[in-house]
Design a protein around this motif. Structure first.
Motif, PDB file in Angstrom:
ATOM      1  N   VAL A  75       0.780  -0.639  -0.228  1.00 22.33           N
ATOM      2  CA  VAL A  75       0.437  -0.324   0.095  1.00 22.33           C
ATOM      3  C   VAL A  75       1.395   1.379  -0.147  1.00 22.33           C
ATOM      4  O   VAL A  75       0.708   2.320  -1.113  1.00 22.33           O
ATOM      5  CB  VAL A  75      -1.185  -0.054   1.173  1.00 22.33           C
ATOM      6  CG1 VAL A  75      -1.194   1.661   1.481  1.00 22.33           C
ATOM      7  CG2 VAL A  75      -1.888  -1.280   1.421  1.00 22.33           C
ATOM      8  N   ILE A  76       2.036   0.924   0.577  1.00 26.84           N
ATOM      9  CA  ILE A  76       2.655   2.383   0.901  1.00 26.84           C
ATOM     10  C   ILE A  76       3.480   3.023  -0.515  1.00 26.84           C
ATOM     11  O   ILE A  76       3.445   3.677  -1.230  1.00 26.84           O
ATOM     12  CB  ILE A  76       3.462   1.972   1.915  1.00 26.84           C
ATOM     13  CG1 ILE A  76       2.420   2.252   3.322  1.00 26.84           C
ATOM     14  CG2 ILE A  76       4.803   3.503   1.521  1.00 26.84           C
ATOM     15  CD1 ILE A  76       4.074   1.387   5.001  1.00 26.84           C
ATOM     16  N   GLU A  77       3.894   1.389  -1.146  1.00 26.80           N
ATOM     17  CA  GLU A  77       5.435   1.589  -2.271  1.00 26.80           C
ATOM     18  C   GLU A  77       3.704   2.055  -3.737  1.00 26.80           C
ATOM     19  O   GLU A  77       4.410   2.901  -3.954  1.00 26.80           O
ATOM     20  CB  GLU A  77       5.213   0.503  -2.634  1.00 26.80           C
ATOM     21  CG  GLU A  77       6.167   0.553  -3.988  1.00 26.80           C
ATOM     22  CD  GLU A  77       7.969   0.510  -3.672  1.00 26.80           C
ATOM     23  OE1 GLU A  77       8.180   1.051  -4.855  1.00 26.80           O
ATOM     24  OE2 GLU A  77       7.786   1.824  -2.694  1.00 26.80           O
ATOM     25  N   SER A  78       2.641   1.555  -3.341  1.00 30.80           N
ATOM     26  CA  SER A  78       2.285   1.936  -4.544  1.00 30.80           C
ATOM     27  C   SER A  78       1.021   3.326  -4.728  1.00 30.80           C
ATOM     28  O   SER A  78       1.636   4.288  -5.636  1.00 30.80           O
ATOM     29  CB  SER A  78       0.653   1.297  -4.454  1.00 30.80           C
ATOM     30  OG  SER A  78      -0.197   1.003  -3.236  1.00 30.80           O
ATOM     31  N   GLU A  82       3.752   6.326  -7.113  1.00 27.39           N
ATOM     32  CA  GLU A  82       2.952   7.162  -8.924  1.00 27.39           C
ATOM     33  C   GLU A  82       2.695   5.778  -9.587  1.00 27.39           C
ATOM     34  O   GLU A  82       3.280   6.258 -10.477  1.00 27.39           O
ATOM     35  CB  GLU A  82       3.819   8.258  -9.306  1.00 27.39           C
ATOM     36  CG  GLU A  82       3.903   9.169  -7.762  1.00 27.39           C
ATOM     37  CD  GLU A  82       4.132  10.427  -8.649  1.00 27.39           C
ATOM     38  OE1 GLU A  82       4.534  10.737  -9.696  1.00 27.39           O
ATOM     39  OE2 GLU A  82       3.855  11.673  -7.368  1.00 27.39           O
ATOM     40  N   TYR A  83       2.696   4.741  -9.820  1.00 25.15           N
ATOM     41  CA  TYR A  83       2.428   3.152 -10.349  1.00 25.15           C
ATOM     42  C   TYR A  83       1.229   3.702 -11.328  1.00 25.15           C
ATOM     43  O   TYR A  83      -0.218   4.018 -10.650  1.00 25.15           O
ATOM     44  CB  TYR A  83       2.266   1.917  -9.344  1.00 25.15           C
ATOM     45  CG  TYR A  83       4.187   1.790  -8.801  1.00 25.15           C
ATOM     46  CD1 TYR A  83       4.518   1.324 -10.120  1.00 25.15           C
ATOM     47  CD2 TYR A  83       3.563   2.264  -7.506  1.00 25.15           C
ATOM     48  CE1 TYR A  83       6.165   1.075  -9.030  1.00 25.15           C
ATOM     49  CE2 TYR A  83       5.087   2.003  -7.052  1.00 25.15           C
ATOM     50  CZ  TYR A  83       6.543   1.095  -7.879  1.00 25.15           C
ATOM     51  OH  TYR A  83       7.295   0.511  -7.286  1.00 25.15           O
ATOM     52  N   ALA A  84       1.115   3.103 -12.507  1.00 20.75           N
ATOM     53  CA  ALA A  84       0.169   3.248 -13.391  1.00 20.75           C
ATOM     54  C   ALA A  84      -0.580   1.985 -12.969  1.00 20.75           C
ATOM     55  O   ALA A  84      -2.365   2.641 -13.077  1.00 20.75           O
ATOM     56  CB  ALA A  84       0.577   2.982 -14.636  1.00 20.75           C
ATOM     57  N   ALA A  85      -0.749   1.217 -12.234  1.00 21.01           N
ATOM     58  CA  ALA A  85      -1.153  -0.100 -12.463  1.00 21.01           C
ATOM     59  C   ALA A  85      -0.631  -0.387 -11.275  1.00 21.01           C
ATOM     60  O   ALA A  85       0.508  -1.122 -10.805  1.00 21.01           O
ATOM     61  CB  ALA A  85      -1.887  -0.647 -13.247  1.00 21.01           C
ATOM     62  N   VAL A  86      -1.217  -2.097 -10.257  1.00 21.92           N
ATOM     63  CA  VAL A  86      -1.023  -2.520  -9.712  1.00 21.92           C
ATOM     64  C   VAL A  86      -1.617  -3.844  -9.863  1.00 21.92           C
ATOM     65  O   VAL A  86      -2.353  -3.719 -10.701  1.00 21.92           O
ATOM     66  CB  VAL A  86      -1.870  -2.307  -7.488  1.00 21.92           C
ATOM     67  CG1 VAL A  86      -1.197  -3.721  -7.539  1.00 21.92           C
ATOM     68  CG2 VAL A  86      -1.388  -1.195  -7.685  1.00 21.92           C
ATOM     69  N   ALA A 105      -4.118   3.834  -3.819  1.00 21.87           N
ATOM     70  CA  ALA A 105      -4.022   4.963  -4.500  1.00 21.87           C
ATOM     71  C   ALA A 105      -4.124   5.150  -5.443  1.00 21.87           C
ATOM     72  O   ALA A 105      -4.192   5.968  -6.604  1.00 21.87           O
ATOM     73  CB  ALA A 105      -2.637   3.720  -5.534  1.00 21.87           C
ATOM     74  N   GLY A 106      -5.284   5.076  -6.069  1.00 21.97           N
ATOM     75  CA  GLY A 106      -6.518   5.632  -6.996  1.00 21.97           C
ATOM     76  C   GLY A 106      -5.971   5.288  -8.840  1.00 21.97           C
ATOM     77  O   GLY A 106      -6.562   5.398  -9.633  1.00 21.97           O
TER      78      GLY A 106
END
Length: 382
Positions: A75-78, A82-86, A105-106
């Motif tokens: 969660v913190i990393e996401s 600022e990732y585009a997807a998980v 992260a939305g």
């Protein structure tokens, strides 16, 4: 993977844990690195995978607590990254972790359905919860059209259901000509567990040997697992000691594929077994039941013999006929090697590009390939 295949595409967070299985980690995440820039969060990190960054949360050796820490870490990393997807593989627990991380992260989320996600979890007494969770993802990927149909029948409605190739690296399985002088008549590769039904293979060997008119049959079962003792007992009960060899688990089964004439699959349920793809790539004629998505690579009469009901008698007849009809066996084996193209890393990279695009992720790498780029995805209403 060569440097030419690397990409500086969109950053993608991958939540997964392949328990130190280097090959599995490379197959699932390596092709993604051809169209995106993945960072993998896992407890048991694999060795380096070209183009993939790895982040490992702290562990204490108590799995429930380690999984909780993994979730918080992801969660913190996401949010921070600022990732585009998980993306994730297997709903429990990593898909659930990815779903939480992506929502907070939305960003869109992906679930790669593997193992028993459909056959076990989605159809269990807690199945409604499983199906609801699956429906929350932007994209769910499956190994073939049959799995996609099963999800639809179960009422699973994510944003998109897409097919993701289960790839092999062709260089690991050289295209050995399917000659007549191979020494292993029947080959079985897998985990000695109930869903793989290794006991049925012993029965098949015994029946093929009985039909061989005293010529002898050499069969090899590569693998290990909880049914090892039961397999040994069945071998003795069927008087197949002289026919069946048990080398145990081996890191490189390639030498067995290259020396085998017929590969027999006895699974009760499957997605798309990697051992089947590996055997076909190595020029082994397959005899398989019509389970899961096997018919997407094993085409009856063209590259395999498909036994619809998967019964022991029918599998035994098919294997016996192939061993007797050398020309037919060699024709099937030669056609089977086409799987080297359809189940390649390049094909999986094309699938990943399509999956990320369906999730709304733009600017992916080129993922050039000669495979069919028209593989359909099913759009579903959320």
């Amino acid at each position: 993977m060569s440097d030419d295949s690397r990409t500086s595409g969109p950053p993608v967070l991958v939540v997964a844990d392949f328990t130190g299985n280097q090959g599995k980690a490379e197959r699932h995440v390596g092709p993604l690195a051809r169209v995106a820039a993945p960072t993998m969060v896992c407890v048991n990190p694999p060795s380096a995978i070209d183009g993939v960054s790895v982040e490992t949360p702290p562990t204490v050796g108590f799995r429930p607590l380690d999984l909780l820490v993994l979730t918080l870490f992801a969660v913190i990393e996401s949010v921070r990254g600022e990732y585009a997807a998980v993306c994730s593989f297997s709903l429990f627990p990593y898909g659930c972790t990815a779903l939480v991380a992506g929502r907070l992260a939305g960003v869109p989320t992906h679930l790669g359905v593997i193992g028993g996600d459909i056959d076990v979890h989605a159809t269990s007494r807690y199945g409604p919860v499983v199906r609801w969770l699956m429906s929350r993802f932007a994209v769910v990927s499956v190994p073939g059209a049959q799995s996609r149909a099963e999800l639809e029948a179960l009422g699973v409605t994510p944003g998109t259901v897409a097919v993701l190739t289960n790839p092999i690296r062709p260089a690991a399985f050289p295209a050995t000509p399917p000659t007549a002088d191979r020494l292993i008549d029947l080959l079985w590769v897998g985990r000695f567990s109930a869903e793989k039904d290794p006991l049925q293979f012993v029965d098949v060997v015994a029946e093929v040997a009985a039909a061989a008119d005293g010529e002898g049959v050499r069969a090899v079962m590569v693998g290990d697992g909880p049914l090892r003792d039961a397999v040994e007992s069945r071998i003795r009960a069927r008087s197949a000691d002289a026919s069946v060899e048990l080398p145990g688990w081996v890191d490189d089964p390639g030498r067995y594929y290259r020396d085998a004439k017929v590969y027999v699959l006895t699974s009760d349920r499957e997605g798309l077994p990697l051992t089947l793809v590996e055997a076909m790539a190595s020029g082994v004629a397959p005899v398989v039941p019509a389970v899961g998505n096997v018919r997407e690579v094993a085409v009856d009469g063209m590259s395999a013999v498909v036994v619809p009901d998967g019964g022991t008698a029918a599998l035994s007849r098919a294997a016996t006929e192939l061993l007797r009809d050398e020309d037919r066996r060699l024709d099937l084996a030669e056609s089977a090697t086409a799987v080297r193209d359809t189940c390649s890393y390049e094909a999986a990279a094309v699938d990943w590009r399509r999956i990320l695009a369906a999730a709304g992720v733009d600017e992916c790498g080129p993922a050039e390939t000669t495979s069919d780029s028209s593989r359909p995805i099913r759009e579903t209403a959320r």
